[in-house]
Scaffold this motif. Structure first.
Motif, PDB file in Angstrom:
ATOM      1  N   ASN A 213       0.855  -1.189   0.000  1.00  0.00           N
ATOM      2  CA  ASN A 213       0.000   0.000   0.000  1.00  0.00           C
ATOM      3  C   ASN A 213       0.887   1.233   0.000  1.00  0.00           C
ATOM      4  OD1 ASN A 213       0.666   0.621   2.844  1.00  0.00           O
ATOM      5  ND2 ASN A 213      -0.561  -1.200   3.272  1.00  0.00           N
ATOM      6  N   LEU A 214       0.279   2.395   0.039  1.00  0.00           N
ATOM      7  CA  LEU A 214       1.045   3.636  -0.032  1.00  0.00           C
ATOM      8  C   LEU A 214       1.951   3.860   1.173  1.00  0.00           C
ATOM      9  CD1 LEU A 214      -1.477   6.147  -1.622  1.00  0.00           C
ATOM     10  CD2 LEU A 214       0.689   5.372  -2.573  1.00  0.00           C
ATOM     11  N   MET A 215       1.736   3.109   2.252  1.00  0.00           N
ATOM     12  CA  MET A 215       2.636   3.239   3.399  1.00  0.00           C
ATOM     13  C   MET A 215       4.017   2.667   3.096  1.00  0.00           C
ATOM     14  SD  MET A 215       0.898   5.041   5.342  1.00  0.00           S
ATOM     15  CE  MET A 215       2.099   5.157   6.673  1.00  0.00           C
TER      16      MET A 215
ATOM     17  N   THR B 177      -1.474   9.023   6.288  1.00  0.00           N
ATOM     18  CA  THR B 177      -2.614   8.139   6.020  1.00  0.00           C
ATOM     19  C   THR B 177      -3.891   8.938   5.802  1.00  0.00           C
ATOM     20  OG1 THR B 177      -1.659   6.305   7.276  1.00  0.00           O
ATOM     21  CG2 THR B 177      -4.044   6.290   6.975  1.00  0.00           C
TER      22      THR B 177
ATOM     23  N   ARG C 148      -3.019   8.598   1.903  1.00  0.00           N
ATOM     24  CA  ARG C 148      -3.296   7.197   1.610  1.00  0.00           C
ATOM     25  C   ARG C 148      -4.781   6.909   1.423  1.00  0.00           C
ATOM     26  NH1 ARG C 148      -2.454   1.814   5.442  1.00  0.00           N
ATOM     27  NH2 ARG C 148      -3.587   0.434   4.035  1.00  0.00           N
TER      28      ARG C 148
ATOM     29  N   ALA D 198      -2.084  -2.496  -3.863  1.00  0.00           N
ATOM     30  CA  ALA D 198      -2.636  -1.998  -2.607  1.00  0.00           C
ATOM     31  C   ALA D 198      -3.395  -3.134  -1.930  1.00  0.00           C
ATOM     32  CB  ALA D 198      -3.560  -0.817  -2.883  1.00  0.00           C
TER      33      ALA D 198
ATOM     34  N   GLU E 172      -6.403   5.966  -2.203  1.00  0.00           N
ATOM     35  CA  GLU E 172      -6.778   4.571  -2.437  1.00  0.00           C
ATOM     36  C   GLU E 172      -8.275   4.386  -2.597  1.00  0.00           C
ATOM     37  OE1 GLU E 172      -4.923   2.133   0.518  1.00  0.00           O
ATOM     38  OE2 GLU E 172      -2.906   2.503  -0.244  1.00  0.00           O
TER      39      GLU E 172
ATOM     40  N   TRP F 127       5.701   5.655   1.948  1.00  0.00           N
ATOM     41  CA  TRP F 127       5.988   6.512   3.105  1.00  0.00           C
ATOM     42  C   TRP F 127       7.230   6.001   3.841  1.00  0.00           C
ATOM     43  CZ3 TRP F 127       6.880   5.780   8.196  1.00  0.00           C
ATOM     44  CH2 TRP F 127       6.957   6.937   8.995  1.00  0.00           C
TER      45      TRP F 127
END
Length: 383
Positions: free
Chosen positions: A84-86, A107, A111, A370, A115, A89
């Motif tokens: 995922n986008l973390m 987030t 995020r 994701a 998402e 990060w």
């Protein structure tokens, strides 16, 4: 200097072991085990190859890298987004720790809205902030002489008996999962188990129902294709998530007189198997997707078969790139075998959405998976 052992085995402090060295090579595992010793030293630069291995911000490996005192840190990876986008990060928190200081704020501001598509402006904000810190170079840029890669999806019809078994199981799993999906956090393991059952059943009834014969329309198709390409002097990599299914494929290929080499996560003599394929004449290398996702260069092959799609397109791309890489001098053909009217078609559609998100974030075509949302899961099970 290469640091390949812990202090207990070296019998010297890290500072003494690297004294006078201009470059120090080590592994993420050894860095984690001696994190305090590395953190005590001053470094001019840190280069993290295969940086996706430190993408988990809660893991000790990630924390060990963040503690390193260095003027500059570079994260080098082909898959900056795997879950995922973390993940993005986490890598940015290493190379530019002040950019997005608070993961919770990231987030909330980036995020979730990106998402779930609730705030179109969030994607633009993120793109503008990260683009100056990212250099993405494709193989077409680095190696213009690399031969082309052609990809094709082959839709495989289930046999009537197989279709009947699949549809019956689908009805049962759909009823169970749709009753659990509203509480995804609590029921994630049960839901993923049901989805895995359907993915296996889309390959062969024998993977799920012990009393069923080891039949598979995909294996029949694969045998026909491999027999033809082997007769023309080509060689192939064959990938699957499921080692039991790879075993079924190996049995069929052997019965047809086609030589194979086999590699999965439990293979002890990994290097020997790789050399066996490189130096031998066996036309097929059977590899589990997990075991073959990185660390392999197999340009001896010019055909790739993906037997079962995975909702992490990064894993598939890494597998394909085992053969489509610098040193390849042949046109590479990639075939994705997808069981028609099954969960596999929904997984392929899900992959496309994830790739599209990565494309928008990074700015060029890439590979993102994701995490599965409740809506994703409902989509996988819809008629």
């Amino acid at each position: 200097v290469t640091i390949s052992e812990t202090r207990k085995r070296r019998r010297t402090d890290l500072a003494d072991a690297v004294a006078g060295a201009q470059i120090v090579l080590t592994s993420y595992t050894l860095l984690r085990l001696e994190a305090d010793a590395y953190a005590e030293l001053d470094w001019s630069a840190v280069l993290l190859d295969e940086a996706q291995f430190v993408k988990n911000r809660q893991a000790r490996g990630h924390q060990s890298v963040r503690k390193l005192r260095a003027r500059t840190k570079f994260a080098i990876t082909g898959t900056p987004l795997e879950n995922n986008l973390m993940d993005l990060w986490a890598l940015l928190s290493i190379v530019s720790p002040g950019l997005f200081a608070d993961p919770a704020a990231f987030t909330e501001r980036y995020r979730r809205p990106i998402e779930n598509g609730s705030d179109p402006e969030a994607l633009g904000r993120l793109h503008r902030r990260v683009r100056p810190l990212m250099l993405r170079r494709t193989k077409e840029t680095v190696a213009a002489e690399l031969p082309p890669k052609q990809e094709q999806v082959l839709s495989i019809e289930l046999s009537p008996a197989h279709r009947k078994l699949y549809d019956k199981q689908l009805a049962a799993e759909r009823k169970k999962v749709l009753g659990l999906v509203d509480d995804l956090r609590r029921n994630r393991i049960t839901i993923l188990a049901s989805l895995t059952t359907l993915r296996q059943l889309a390959l062969s009834p024998a993977l799920v129902l012990p009393d069923q014969a080891a039949t598979s329309a995909k294996i029949d198709t694969l045998i026909d294709l491999v027999t033809e390409l082997a007769a023309e002097g080509h060689r192939a990599l064959v990938f699957s998530q499921f080692t039991t299914y790879l075993g079924m494929v190996r049995e069929r290929l052997t019965a047809e007189g086609l030589g194979t080499v086999y590699l999965d996560g439990r293979t002890r003599d990994r290097a020997a198997r790789i050399e066996q394929f490189r130096d031998g004449n066996d036309p097929v290398f059977l590899i589990s997707l997990k075991a073959g996702g990185f660390g392999l260069t197999l340009t001896e092959a010019d055909y790739v078969f993906i037997l079962d799609p995975w909702w992490n397109p990064a894993a598939e791309l890494q597998a394909i790139d085992r053969t489509h890489r610098i040193g390849q001098d042949k046109h590479v053909m990639v075939y994705r075998l997808v069981s028609a009217d099954t969960i596999e078609e929904k997984v392929v559609a899900l992959q496309a959405r994830k790739r599209d998100l990565f494309d928008k974030v990074v700015g060029e075509a890439g590979d993102l998976a994701a995490p599965l949302t409740a809506d994703d899961i409902r989509g996988l099970l819809e008629p």
